[in-house]
Design a protein around this motif. Structure first.
Motif, short mmCIF file in Angstrom:
data_model
loop_
_atom_site.label_atom_id
_atom_site.label_comp_id
_atom_site.label_asym_id
_atom_site.label_seq_id
_atom_site.Cartn_x
_atom_site.Cartn_y
_atom_site.Cartn_z
N ILE A 35 0.85 -1.18 0.00
CA ILE A 35 0.00 0.00 0.00
C ILE A 35 0.89 1.24 0.00
CG2 ILE A 35 -1.77 1.31 1.24
CD1 ILE A 35 -2.85 -1.30 0.26
N PRO A 36 1.06 1.92 -1.13
CA PRO A 36 1.89 3.12 -1.12
C PRO A 36 1.20 4.25 -0.37
CG PRO A 36 0.88 2.83 -3.29
CD PRO A 36 0.52 1.62 -2.47
N TYR A 37 1.78 4.64 0.77
CA TYR A 37 1.20 5.73 1.56
C TYR A 37 2.31 6.63 2.05
CZ TYR A 37 -1.74 8.36 4.69
OH TYR A 37 -2.41 9.38 5.30
N PRO A 38 2.18 7.94 1.84
CA PRO A 38 1.06 8.62 1.18
C PRO A 38 1.00 8.32 -0.32
CG PRO A 38 2.84 10.16 1.60
CD PRO A 38 3.24 8.88 2.27
N ARG A 39 -0.20 8.43 -0.87
CA ARG A 39 -0.38 8.10 -2.29
C ARG A 39 0.49 8.97 -3.19
NH1 ARG A 39 -4.30 4.51 -3.23
NH2 ARG A 39 -5.87 4.13 -1.59
N GLY A 40 0.71 10.18 -2.77
CA GLY A 40 1.56 11.07 -3.56
C GLY A 40 3.00 10.62 -3.65
N HIS A 41 3.38 9.65 -2.82
CA HIS A 41 4.74 9.11 -2.84
C HIS A 41 4.79 7.70 -3.44
CE1 HIS A 41 7.03 11.86 0.23
NE2 HIS A 41 6.80 12.43 -0.94
N ALA A 42 3.75 7.34 -4.18
CA ALA A 42 3.72 5.99 -4.77
C ALA A 42 4.93 5.74 -5.66
CB ALA A 42 2.43 5.80 -5.57
N GLU A 43 5.30 6.72 -6.48
CA GLU A 43 6.46 6.53 -7.36
C GLU A 43 7.75 6.44 -6.56
OE1 GLU A 43 8.77 8.75 -11.09
OE2 GLU A 43 6.89 9.57 -10.31
N LEU A 44 7.89 7.29 -5.55
CA LEU A 44 9.10 7.27 -4.71
C LEU A 44 9.23 5.94 -3.98
CD1 LEU A 44 11.52 8.65 -3.35
CD2 LEU A 44 9.92 9.58 -1.65
N ILE A 45 8.15 5.46 -3.38
CA ILE A 45 8.19 4.19 -2.66
C ILE A 45 8.50 3.05 -3.63
CG2 ILE A 45 6.79 2.54 -1.34
CD1 ILE A 45 5.33 5.02 -0.16
N GLY A 46 7.97 3.14 -4.85
CA GLY A 46 8.29 2.14 -5.87
C GLY A 46 9.77 2.12 -6.22
N ARG A 47 10.38 3.30 -6.29
CA ARG A 47 11.82 3.38 -6.58
C ARG A 47 12.64 2.77 -5.44
NH1 ARG A 47 13.67 9.19 -7.58
NH2 ARG A 47 15.66 8.13 -7.96
N VAL A 48 12.22 3.05 -4.21
CA VAL A 48 12.93 2.47 -3.06
C VAL A 48 12.82 0.95 -3.10
CG1 VAL A 48 13.04 2.33 -0.55
CG2 VAL A 48 12.59 4.53 -1.64
N ALA A 49 11.63 0.42 -3.44
CA ALA A 49 11.44 -1.02 -3.51
C ALA A 49 12.26 -1.65 -4.63
CB ALA A 49 9.96 -1.35 -3.70
N GLN A 50 12.53 -0.89 -5.68
CA GLN A 50 13.34 -1.41 -6.80
C GLN A 50 14.82 -1.42 -6.47
OE1 GLN A 50 12.20 1.07 -10.18
NE2 GLN A 50 11.26 -0.71 -11.13
N GLN A 51 15.29 -0.38 -5.77
CA GLN A 51 16.72 -0.20 -5.55
C GLN A 51 17.18 -0.52 -4.13
OE1 GLN A 51 16.43 3.75 -8.31
NE2 GLN A 51 18.28 3.58 -7.09
N GLY A 52 16.25 -0.60 -3.20
CA GLY A 52 16.61 -0.85 -1.81
C GLY A 52 15.65 -1.82 -1.18
N VAL A 53 14.96 -1.39 -0.13
CA VAL A 53 13.97 -2.26 0.52
C VAL A 53 12.95 -1.41 1.25
CG1 VAL A 53 15.38 -2.58 2.61
CG2 VAL A 53 13.65 -4.29 2.00
N VAL A 54 11.68 -1.82 1.14
CA VAL A 54 10.56 -1.21 1.85
C VAL A 54 10.08 -2.23 2.87
CG1 VAL A 54 8.21 -0.31 1.67
CG2 VAL A 54 9.89 0.19 -0.13
N ILE A 55 9.95 -1.83 4.13
CA ILE A 55 9.57 -2.78 5.17
C ILE A 55 8.41 -2.23 6.00
CG2 ILE A 55 11.89 -3.76 5.35
CD1 ILE A 55 12.23 -2.15 7.97
N GLY A 56 7.70 -3.13 6.67
CA GLY A 56 6.62 -2.74 7.56
C GLY A 56 6.20 -3.92 8.42
N GLU A 57 5.57 -3.63 9.55
CA GLU A 57 5.12 -4.68 10.46
C GLU A 57 3.75 -5.22 10.11
OE1 GLU A 57 6.09 -3.97 14.80
OE2 GLU A 57 6.29 -1.93 14.02
N LEU A 58 2.99 -4.47 9.33
CA LEU A 58 1.60 -4.84 9.05
C LEU A 58 1.49 -5.67 7.78
CD1 LEU A 58 0.32 -1.37 10.05
CD2 LEU A 58 -0.43 -3.49 11.13
#
Length: 385
Positions: free
Chosen positions: A186-209
């Protein structure tokens, strides 16, 4: 070795308990994930097993446990190219264990980076959502400077300072980790969907939920303890008196990490919280070099870098291939290393940061070169001097 049943139980518990629930943490420590879940699903179980937890809270746990579908959640994250990392996994960052009974049950993750090795050399950069141009500039500059020196920038992907920190690291072709207060799908905030996608491509996105989970105000606050525990230190760039960023910094201080603040105009309310930190437990910093001077010798999360943390022969195959592709004696661009190894440039950069954390390579501008440790290790493998 983590069994599938244990992983499945922990995945279910991320649907059952809220992040950082100390009551749940005590039960989990006492009975393990499978035992916790089994007792929740047995309505006749003695309530004393829940360590005096209130009946209303336990009733909520039982209701959510009956609805949990952990296999579906694991299939969902796997279909997105992600994974569920739990204590005992090789990728689990052991510094999170410092959180005690508020330690995450597990972490849902998307991205090619190895979280444990990246976290060994990481710094959190956090601050106000409604930041000033000055604050955005300082966060971007700090993050890019840290990335250029081989440090991983961790933040929460929010508007303002968080987003500026991620962008600064990415602009320097560096490493960055986003810690979300919702499902990693779930990209949140929605306005950062592209940024979060880039982090997931080049690094790592993590969460407890688990997948599909949405954020709430309390989840943002609880997320901050993970940012604080994961990193060697936290830098706050602009924050009002009542700010979640101050929660992160104070959590870092309680855990024995460094807390740092970037000063601003005394007439700005967005600097008031930072200045309050600086009057107490935080250290004033104005550039990446000052941050590194503090955290570089901290030594709390990993031994001093006098050699590789892992033996060369124990590297993962993809990481070892990048190391073998590195020419000796000269700095080399990422694109050339990628060509020589047969990997993509993004994946090559991910592996280079892992090798940097382990002491095999170092960054020089936009290029990378082998360290003396790596060269000596290669000679030893060949039987040389």
């Amino acid at each position: 070795m983590i069994t599938y049943e244990e992983r499945l139980a922990r995945a279910a518990l991320t649907r059952v308990v809220e992040p950082g629930d100390v009551h749940a943490g005590r039960v989990l420590r006492r009975y393990g994930a499978e035992g916790f879940l089994q007792r929740l699903r047995d309505p006749a179980d003695d309530p004393e097993v829940f360590d005096g937890t209130g009946a209303k809270r336990v009733a909520g746990w039982r209701l959510r446990a009956a609805r949990a579908e952990p296999r579906r959640d694991l299939d969902t994250i796997g279909g997105d190219g992600g994974r569920f990392v739990v204590p005992g996994d090789a990728e689990w960052p052991r510094q999170l264990d410092d959180l005690g009974d508020t330690r995450p049950v597990g972490l849902w993750a998307r991205g090619p980076a190895d979280l444990r090795t990246w976290a060994l050399r990481s710094v959190a950069v956090v601050g106000a959502r409604a930041c000033t141009p000055y604050g955005a500039h300082m966060a971007t500059t700090l993050a890019s400077g840290l990335a250029e020196e081989g440090w991983v920038v961790v933040s929460g992907a929010a508007f303002g300072i968080d987003g500026a920190a991620h962008r600064g690291a990415l602009a320097a072709r560096g490493a960055t980790v986003a810690v979300l207060a919702c499902g990693v799908d779930i990209p949140y905030p929605r306005g950062h969907a592209e940024l979060i996608g880039r982090v997931a491509q080049q690094g790592v996105v993590i969460g407890e939920l688990p997948p599909g989970s949405h954020p709430t105000p309390s989840r943002f606050i609880l997320r901050n303890r993970v940012i604080a525990a994961l990193t060697r230190g936290t830098v706050v760039v602009e924050a009002e008196y009542r700010s979640g960023s101050l929660v992160t910094a104070r959590a870092a201080a309680r855990l024995g990490r460094y807390t740092m603040g970037v000063p601003g105009p005394v007439t700005s309310g967005l600097s008031a919280g930072v200045h309050e930190l600086l009057r107490g437990e935080a250290t004033l910093v104005t550039e990446a070099a000052e941050v590194i001077e503090l955290v570089g010798d901290m030594g709390r999360l990993a031994p001093e870098r006098r050699g590789p943390v892992l033996a060369r022969d124990l590297l993962a195959p993809d990481t070892a291939r990048i190391l073998e592709a590195m020419p000796a004696g000269r700095p080399t661009p990422v694109s050339e290393i990628a060509d020589r190894s047969g990997a993509t440039p993004d994946d090559t950069l991910v592996r280079l940061y892992e090798l940097h954390s382990l002491g095999f390579v170092e960054r020089q501008g936009d290029d990378w070169r082998l360290t003396k440790t790596a060269t000596e290790g290669a000679n030893a493998r060949r039987g040389g001097t």
